[in-house]
Design a protein around this motif. Structure first.
Motif, short mmCIF file in Angstrom:
data_model
loop_
_atom_site.label_atom_id
_atom_site.label_comp_id
_atom_site.label_asym_id
_atom_site.label_seq_id
_atom_site.Cartn_x
_atom_site.Cartn_y
_atom_site.Cartn_z
N ARG A 36 11.90 -5.54 -12.13
CA ARG A 36 10.55 -5.38 -12.72
C ARG A 36 9.47 -5.49 -11.64
NH1 ARG A 36 12.95 -8.84 -16.72
NH2 ARG A 36 13.61 -7.55 -18.45
N ARG A 37 9.71 -6.37 -10.67
CA ARG A 37 8.76 -6.49 -9.56
C ARG A 37 8.73 -5.18 -8.76
NH1 ARG A 37 10.99 -10.46 -6.39
NH2 ARG A 37 10.76 -11.88 -8.12
N ILE A 38 9.90 -4.61 -8.50
CA ILE A 38 9.97 -3.34 -7.77
C ILE A 38 9.31 -2.24 -8.60
CG2 ILE A 38 11.55 -1.57 -6.90
CD1 ILE A 38 13.52 -3.94 -6.25
N GLU A 39 9.53 -2.26 -9.89
CA GLU A 39 8.89 -1.28 -10.78
C GLU A 39 7.37 -1.38 -10.65
OE1 GLU A 39 9.09 0.08 -15.46
OE2 GLU A 39 9.60 -1.99 -14.92
N GLY A 40 6.87 -2.61 -10.55
CA GLY A 40 5.44 -2.82 -10.36
C GLY A 40 4.95 -2.24 -9.05
N GLN A 41 5.78 -2.38 -8.00
CA GLN A 41 5.42 -1.79 -6.71
C GLN A 41 5.32 -0.26 -6.83
OE1 GLN A 41 8.68 -3.74 -4.44
NE2 GLN A 41 7.06 -4.23 -2.97
N ILE A 42 6.24 0.34 -7.56
CA ILE A 42 6.23 1.80 -7.72
C ILE A 42 5.01 2.24 -8.52
CG2 ILE A 42 7.50 3.80 -8.62
CD1 ILE A 42 8.77 2.30 -6.13
N ARG A 43 4.68 1.48 -9.55
CA ARG A 43 3.47 1.79 -10.31
C ARG A 43 2.23 1.65 -9.42
NH1 ARG A 43 5.32 -1.03 -15.74
NH2 ARG A 43 6.36 0.75 -16.66
N GLY A 44 2.27 0.67 -8.52
CA GLY A 44 1.18 0.51 -7.57
C GLY A 44 1.04 1.73 -6.68
N GLN A 46 1.81 4.79 -7.55
CA GLN A 46 1.20 5.83 -8.38
C GLN A 46 -0.32 5.65 -8.45
OE1 GLN A 46 3.42 5.10 -11.98
NE2 GLN A 46 4.90 6.72 -11.52
N ARG A 47 -0.74 4.40 -8.63
CA ARG A 47 -2.17 4.10 -8.68
C ARG A 47 -2.85 4.45 -7.37
NH1 ARG A 47 -0.71 -0.15 -11.56
NH2 ARG A 47 -0.49 -1.52 -9.77
N MET A 48 -2.18 4.10 -6.26
CA MET A 48 -2.76 4.38 -4.95
C MET A 48 -2.98 5.88 -4.75
SD MET A 48 -0.55 1.70 -2.63
CE MET A 48 -1.52 1.79 -1.10
N TYR A 54 -5.84 5.83 1.36
CA TYR A 54 -5.46 6.34 2.67
C TYR A 54 -3.94 6.44 2.79
CZ TYR A 54 -5.44 6.68 7.81
OH TYR A 54 -5.25 7.08 9.12
N CYS A 55 -3.46 7.56 3.29
CA CYS A 55 -2.01 7.86 3.31
C CYS A 55 -1.18 6.81 4.05
CB CYS A 55 -1.74 9.25 3.84
SG CYS A 55 -2.70 9.74 5.26
N ILE A 56 -1.68 6.27 5.12
CA ILE A 56 -0.92 5.27 5.87
C ILE A 56 -0.74 4.00 5.02
CG2 ILE A 56 -0.90 3.76 7.90
CD1 ILE A 56 -0.19 6.72 8.46
N ASP A 57 -1.74 3.65 4.24
CA ASP A 57 -1.62 2.49 3.36
C ASP A 57 -0.55 2.74 2.28
OD1 ASP A 57 -3.60 1.22 4.80
OD2 ASP A 57 -5.20 1.83 3.41
N ILE A 58 -0.50 3.97 1.78
CA ILE A 58 0.53 4.32 0.80
C ILE A 58 1.91 4.26 1.45
CG2 ILE A 58 1.44 6.15 -0.70
CD1 ILE A 58 -1.50 7.09 -1.05
N THR A 60 2.84 2.44 3.89
CA THR A 60 3.19 1.03 4.08
C THR A 60 3.79 0.47 2.80
OG1 THR A 60 1.46 0.75 5.73
CG2 THR A 60 2.27 -1.25 4.66
N GLN A 61 3.19 0.81 1.66
CA GLN A 61 3.71 0.35 0.37
C GLN A 61 5.05 1.00 0.05
OE1 GLN A 61 2.58 -2.15 -1.38
NE2 GLN A 61 4.21 -1.93 -2.88
N VAL A 62 5.23 2.26 0.42
CA VAL A 62 6.53 2.94 0.23
C VAL A 62 7.61 2.20 1.01
CG1 VAL A 62 7.86 5.03 0.79
CG2 VAL A 62 5.61 5.24 -0.28
N SER A 63 7.29 1.81 2.23
CA SER A 63 8.23 1.08 3.06
C SER A 63 8.61 -0.25 2.42
CB SER A 63 7.63 0.85 4.45
OG SER A 63 8.51 0.11 5.25
N ALA A 64 7.64 -0.96 1.89
CA ALA A 64 7.90 -2.25 1.24
C ALA A 64 8.77 -2.06 0.00
CB ALA A 64 6.59 -2.93 0.87
N SER A 65 8.50 -1.02 -0.77
CA SER A 65 9.30 -0.74 -1.96
C SER A 65 10.72 -0.36 -1.60
CB SER A 65 8.65 0.39 -2.77
OG SER A 65 7.34 0.04 -3.16
N THR A 66 10.86 0.43 -0.56
CA THR A 66 12.18 0.84 -0.10
C THR A 66 12.99 -0.36 0.35
OG1 THR A 66 11.32 3.00 0.57
CG2 THR A 66 13.40 2.31 1.56
#
Length: 113
Positions: A36-44, A46-48, A54-58, A60-66
């Motif tokens: 559920r926490r990972i699902e929240g990261q993925i929803r984050g 989508q929001r981003m 900014y693409c680099i910030d996205i 960074t979040q993709v890396s954390a989710s991965t």
């Protein structure tokens, strides 16, 4: 229980795995919480994208989710080895070969990601 020729009862080799209980069963609630926490990261993510972040910030979040998914997969694999593969090792024969091959293929898939 199994009965021997002499009529003595011996505990059968049936395990949790024979009854459909998987290696992650005891940690199921923890795993669901983690997913559920990972699902929240993925929803984050989508929001981003929706908010034109900014693409680099996205990225960074993709890396954390991965990394979170990889960590979850590694934990699940460890539980599979400790439970399902160990159970097959007790039974021996072709079952252990099949479980080792199955685990090896799963590890290969994880390494390709």
């Amino acid at each position: 229980m199994t009965t021997t020729e002499a009529g003595a009862e011996v505990p059968s080799a049936a395990t949790d795995h024979d009854h459909g209980v998987h290696g992650y069963h005891k940690q199921k609630d923890e795993h669901l919480k983690r997913l559920r926490r990972i699902e929240g990261q993925i929803r984050g993510l989508q929001r981003m994208v929706d908010e034109d972040v900014y693409c680099i910030d996205i990225l960074t979040q993709v890396s954390a989710s991965t990394k979170a998914l990889q960590s979850f997969a590694l934990q699940l694999l460890e539980e599979h080895l400790r439970h399902c593969v160990a159970d097959a090792a007790l039974k021996g024969g072709e079952e252990i070969d099949a479980k080792v091959e199955e685990a090896t293929k799963a590890i290969g898939r994880l390494l390709r990601t």
